[in-house]
Design an enzyme around this catalytic site. Structure first.
Site, PDB file in Angstrom:
ATOM      1  N   THR A 170     -12.451   4.267   2.812  1.00 54.76           N
ATOM      2  CA  THR A 170     -10.954   4.709   4.124  1.00 54.76           C
ATOM      3  C   THR A 170     -11.743   5.853   4.602  1.00 54.76           C
ATOM      4  O   THR A 170     -12.570   6.391   3.832  1.00 54.76           O
ATOM      5  CB  THR A 170     -10.171   5.274   2.908  1.00 54.76           C
ATOM      6  OG1 THR A 170     -10.245   6.267   2.243  1.00 54.76           O
ATOM      7  CG2 THR A 170      -9.227   3.787   1.913  1.00 54.76           C
ATOM      8  N   ALA A 171     -10.785   6.514   5.741  1.00 55.95           N
ATOM      9  CA  ALA A 171     -11.403   7.273   6.627  1.00 55.95           C
ATOM     10  C   ALA A 171     -11.096   8.688   5.659  1.00 55.95           C
ATOM     11  O   ALA A 171     -12.649   9.326   5.583  1.00 55.95           O
ATOM     12  CB  ALA A 171     -10.408   7.635   7.642  1.00 55.95           C
ATOM     13  N   PHE A 172     -10.665   8.974   4.415  1.00 56.75           N
ATOM     14  CA  PHE A 172     -10.463   9.830   3.962  1.00 56.75           C
ATOM     15  C   PHE A 172     -11.611   9.935   2.681  1.00 56.75           C
ATOM     16  O   PHE A 172     -12.715  10.994   2.644  1.00 56.75           O
ATOM     17  CB  PHE A 172      -9.096  10.459   3.046  1.00 56.75           C
ATOM     18  CG  PHE A 172      -8.358  11.320   3.695  1.00 56.75           C
ATOM     19  CD1 PHE A 172      -8.760  12.006   3.987  1.00 56.75           C
ATOM     20  CD2 PHE A 172      -6.948  10.295   3.594  1.00 56.75           C
ATOM     21  CE1 PHE A 172      -7.491  12.921   4.644  1.00 56.75           C
ATOM     22  CE2 PHE A 172      -5.875  11.030   3.903  1.00 56.75           C
ATOM     23  CZ  PHE A 172      -6.275  12.872   4.730  1.00 56.75           C
ATOM     24  N   GLU A 173     -11.961   9.332   2.487  1.00 51.98           N
ATOM     25  CA  GLU A 173     -13.297   8.474   1.429  1.00 51.98           C
ATOM     26  C   GLU A 173     -14.143   8.762   2.080  1.00 51.98           C
ATOM     27  O   GLU A 173     -15.728   9.475   1.486  1.00 51.98           O
ATOM     28  CB  GLU A 173     -13.296   7.218   1.101  1.00 51.98           C
ATOM     29  CG  GLU A 173     -14.281   6.734   0.339  1.00 51.98           C
ATOM     30  CD  GLU A 173     -13.697   5.712  -0.427  1.00 51.98           C
ATOM     31  OE1 GLU A 173     -14.647   4.287  -1.557  1.00 51.98           O
ATOM     32  OE2 GLU A 173     -12.717   5.001   0.411  1.00 51.98           O
ATOM     33  N   GLU A 210       1.231  -1.245  -0.416  1.00 52.48           N
ATOM     34  CA  GLU A 210      -0.099  -0.184  -0.355  1.00 52.48           C
ATOM     35  C   GLU A 210       1.015   1.341  -0.449  1.00 52.48           C
ATOM     36  O   GLU A 210       1.496   1.950   0.746  1.00 52.48           O
ATOM     37  CB  GLU A 210      -0.793   0.038   1.481  1.00 52.48           C
ATOM     38  CG  GLU A 210      -1.392   1.580   1.153  1.00 52.48           C
ATOM     39  CD  GLU A 210      -3.190   0.911   2.089  1.00 52.48           C
ATOM     40  OE1 GLU A 210      -3.694   2.109   2.136  1.00 52.48           O
ATOM     41  OE2 GLU A 210      -2.367   0.597   2.980  1.00 52.48           O
ATOM     42  N   ASP A 270      -9.740  11.434  -4.872  1.00 55.58           N
ATOM     43  CA  ASP A 270     -11.122  12.191  -4.756  1.00 55.58           C
ATOM     44  C   ASP A 270     -11.225  13.355  -5.792  1.00 55.58           C
ATOM     45  O   ASP A 270     -12.022  14.415  -6.625  1.00 55.58           O
ATOM     46  CB  ASP A 270     -11.638  12.841  -3.328  1.00 55.58           C
ATOM     47  CG  ASP A 270     -10.216  13.786  -3.246  1.00 55.58           C
ATOM     48  OD1 ASP A 270      -9.056  13.281  -3.058  1.00 55.58           O
ATOM     49  OD2 ASP A 270     -10.729  14.797  -3.478  1.00 55.58           O
ATOM     50  N   ASP A 298      -1.967  12.775  -2.337  1.00 46.79           N
ATOM     51  CA  ASP A 298      -1.905  13.909  -2.650  1.00 46.79           C
ATOM     52  C   ASP A 298      -2.165  14.761  -4.474  1.00 46.79           C
ATOM     53  O   ASP A 298      -1.708  13.805  -5.193  1.00 46.79           O
ATOM     54  CB  ASP A 298      -0.685  15.145  -1.928  1.00 46.79           C
ATOM     55  CG  ASP A 298      -0.772  16.237  -1.992  1.00 46.79           C
ATOM     56  OD1 ASP A 298      -1.636  17.495  -3.501  1.00 46.79           O
ATOM     57  OD2 ASP A 298      -0.307  16.922  -1.341  1.00 46.79           O
ATOM     58  N   GLU A 330       4.739   5.011   3.956  1.00 49.16           N
ATOM     59  CA  GLU A 330       5.032   6.350   4.558  1.00 49.16           C
ATOM     60  C   GLU A 330       5.121   7.164   4.980  1.00 49.16           C
ATOM     61  O   GLU A 330       6.496   6.718   5.983  1.00 49.16           O
ATOM     62  CB  GLU A 330       3.443   6.184   5.192  1.00 49.16           C
ATOM     63  CG  GLU A 330       2.632   7.091   6.336  1.00 49.16           C
ATOM     64  CD  GLU A 330       1.907   7.702   5.115  1.00 49.16           C
ATOM     65  OE1 GLU A 330       2.005   8.825   5.859  1.00 49.16           O
ATOM     66  OE2 GLU A 330       0.936   7.594   5.108  1.00 49.16           O
TER      67      GLU A 330
END
Length: 232
Positions: free
Chosen positions: A211-214, A63, A173, A137, A88
Site C-alpha cells: 500500500t502507499a503507507f507501506e 476493506e 507497522d 491508527d 472509510e
C-alpha cells in the site's frame, strides 16, 4: 428499517454547514457506488442484489479503512469475480478510493462512509467473505487501546458476519499494536493461519500488495507485522 443506536457516532454528511467537492461527490457523482451514513445501512443484507445487481453466490470482501484506495482499486481490478465494499470515514480518501476503482473500470466496488466499530449495522450474519485491515491508527497512547479496531469485541462481530472459510488479513507497522492485537486474537474464535513480525522477509512476501503507507514505512526501514486469521 430500524437502525440501532451506533456504538460510535459520526457527523452526518448532509448536515455539514460547509460542503466541499468531496462531500458533494459522496451524494452526487458517486452516489451509485458511495454511500453516506444514512444510506449505507439500508444496504444491509442487500449489497449483492441492490448495489451490485450481482449473483447471490459471488463472494463479497470488505476493506476496513481504505486510505487513498491503492489496495482497494488493485483488489477490485485483480479479483473481478469478487465484490468489494470499502469502509472509510474521511471524505477525501473515500472519494479518492472509489474514483480509483471507477477509473479502472471496476463494476464490482462500492464504498461506505461508516465507522468500522458499527460494521454490524451494514452486513447480516454470513454476508461477507474476506476482510482486509491495513495500517489502521495504532492508538499507542496508554488511554487509547479502546479505539483499536482489531480487538476481541470486533473480532467476535466479524466472525458472525463472515462466511465459514473466509479470512482476515491484518497489517500494521506498529509492533505495540500488533502484539496487543495478537493477545486479543488468541481470545477469539479465529484460527491463526500465518503470523509474522517481518512480512517482507517471510514466505508471504510474494503474495503481498504494498500500500502507499507501506512503501513509506519500508523506505524508513520499519518492519511490517502481518497475521492471517480464518473462520473455520
Amino acid at each position: 428499517m430500524t437502525i440501532p443506536v451506533p456504538r460510535r457516532r459520526i457527523n452526518i454528511t448532509k448536515d455539514l454547514p460547509n460542503q466541499n467537492a468531496y462531500t458533494l461527490a459522496l451524494n452526487g457523482e458517486y452516489a451509485h457506488v458511495a454511500f453516506d451514513e444514512l444510506r449505507a445501512p439500508l444496504n444491509k443484507g442487500k449489497w449483492r442484489s441492490d448495489v451490485f445487481k450481482a449473483n447471490a453466490a459471488l463472494p463479497m470482501d470488505v476493506e476496513v479503512g481504505t486510505g487513498n484506495g491503492t489496495y482497494f482499486a488493485h483488489h477490485a481490478k485483480t479479483h473481478s469475480q469478487r465484490l468489494l465494499v470499502g469502509l472509510e470515514l474521511k471524505y477525501k480518501p473515500l472519494i479518492q478510493t472509489i474514483r480509483r476503482a471507477v477509473t479502472d473500470g471496476c463494476k464490482n466496488a462500492a464504498i461506505a462512509r461508516y465507522h468500522a466499530f458499527n460494521i454490524e449495522e451494514l452486513f447480516t450474519e454470513g454476508e461477507i467473505d474476506n476482510v482486509y485491515i491495513h495500517f489502521p491508527d495504532p492508538w499507542t497512547s496508554p488511554k487509547k487501546p479502546k479505539n483499536r479496531f482489531v480487538c476481541k469485541q470486533n473480532l467476535d462481530i466479524l466472525y458472525r458476519l463472515q462466511k465459514p472459510g473466509s479470512f482476515i488479513n491484518f497489517k500494521t507497522d506498529s509492533l505495540v499494536y500488533f502484539l496487543w492485537a495478537m493477545d486479543e486474537i488468541r481470545q477469539s474464535s479465529y484460527k491463526i493461519i500465518f503470523e509474522t513480525q517481518d512480512l517482507h522477509n517471510s514466505e508471504m512476501k510474494d503474495q503481498n500488495f504494498e500500500t502507499a503507507f507501506e512503501k513509506i514505512f519500508l523506505r524508513e526501514g520499519i518492519k511490517i507485522n502481518f497475521v492471517r486469521l480464518q473462520k473455520v
